[in-house]
Write an enzyme that holds these catalytic residues in place. Sequence first.
Site, PDB file in Angstrom:
ATOM      1  N   ARG A 106     -45.537  85.150 -79.098  1.00  0.00           N
ATOM      2  CA  ARG A 106     -45.903  84.524 -77.821  1.00  0.00           C
ATOM      3  C   ARG A 106     -45.542  83.046 -77.705  1.00  0.00           C
ATOM      4  O   ARG A 106     -45.829  82.437 -76.666  1.00  0.00           O
ATOM      5  CB  ARG A 106     -47.402  84.701 -77.508  1.00  0.00           C
ATOM      6  N   ASP A 107     -44.945  82.449 -78.737  1.00  0.00           N
ATOM      7  CA  ASP A 107     -44.587  81.035 -78.590  1.00  0.00           C
ATOM      8  C   ASP A 107     -43.308  80.716 -79.372  1.00  0.00           C
ATOM      9  O   ASP A 107     -43.242  79.710 -80.085  1.00  0.00           O
ATOM     10  CB  ASP A 107     -45.737  80.140 -79.062  1.00  0.00           C
ATOM     11  N   ILE A 108     -42.307  81.572 -79.199  1.00  0.00           N
ATOM     12  CA  ILE A 108     -41.022  81.322 -79.848  1.00  0.00           C
ATOM     13  C   ILE A 108     -40.317  80.171 -79.128  1.00  0.00           C
ATOM     14  O   ILE A 108     -40.175  80.180 -77.908  1.00  0.00           O
ATOM     15  CB  ILE A 108     -40.138  82.590 -79.821  1.00  0.00           C
TER      16      ILE A 108
END
Length: 314
Positions: A106-108
């Site tokens: 969810r936070d690449i």
Amino acid sequence: MVTGRPPPRGATTEQGLSPKTLGPLDRVYQEIAILKKLDHQNIVHLVEVLDDPDEDNLHMAFELMPKGPVMEVPSDTPFTEEQARFYFRDVILGIEYLHYQKIIHRDIKPSNLLLGDDGHVKIADFGVSNQFEGSDALLSSSAGTPAFMAPEMMMDHEQSFTGKALDVWAMGVTLYCFVYGTCPFVDEYIIGLHNKIRNRPVEFPIMPKVCDKLKDLIVRMLDKNPDTRITIPEIKEHSWVTKDGTDLLPLEEEHCTVVEVTEEEVQNSIRLIPSLSAVIVVKSMLRKKSFSNPFECLNRRAERSMSAPGGLLA
């Protein structure tokens, strides 16, 4: 890294129930236990999770990656296509491994991709990750970095969306950053940024020049419809990634094995510490082989600086 702390095990709720009986709480501890057992060359290892009872946060200690992020964005020196391909292949394998473990990152983004001593990329920061059951996560809350968020997260009305497609979108934004040094959608205001992500097509600068195959991959990853967005298995076989099939990535079963945790590992997933500052003091003493208080030295230095002429501004 610091994240919110769940209630301690054994505590009671307003209804008098132990968290042991509450599924969501147990899942928090289980997820942490799983994160600590992740073992992959493209995933930063979570060494320990510390709980200081005097604070309302958990402290997540990861392996040291002294070389830092693979890229700072914006950048005036983006990667060549060969460099971008090398790092992006690492990201693909890392994300495939996480999805195999039923974890959505969810936070690449480039700042969460850290360089190892071997020159390969490792994925870090699981502060907003989600574990799921079944074939994919069904999410309804927004999380992550705005410029890397998928358009389905920005709808005016509340709706659910699948997790794997979110990671693919963020990977697409990341790949764009690799070769252009900036995000594909930029705006000074968050509302303007959301509007561009939802409605504007991807535009490619004239310079630097990149091949059409790379542009095709980016466009397919930044497909605004999550149902038709390219998937990880399809990305692995894309002609740009594989150099027209001459440099294939390993099969899923060749680099992914299921992580399983025991009840004991779940119970011990978080280490309770009396005081994080006390731990810092002890470690400092051991490292310096001195039992003097390291904070006293800092205090004396501060006093000297304040008493010296010009040491303190009015």
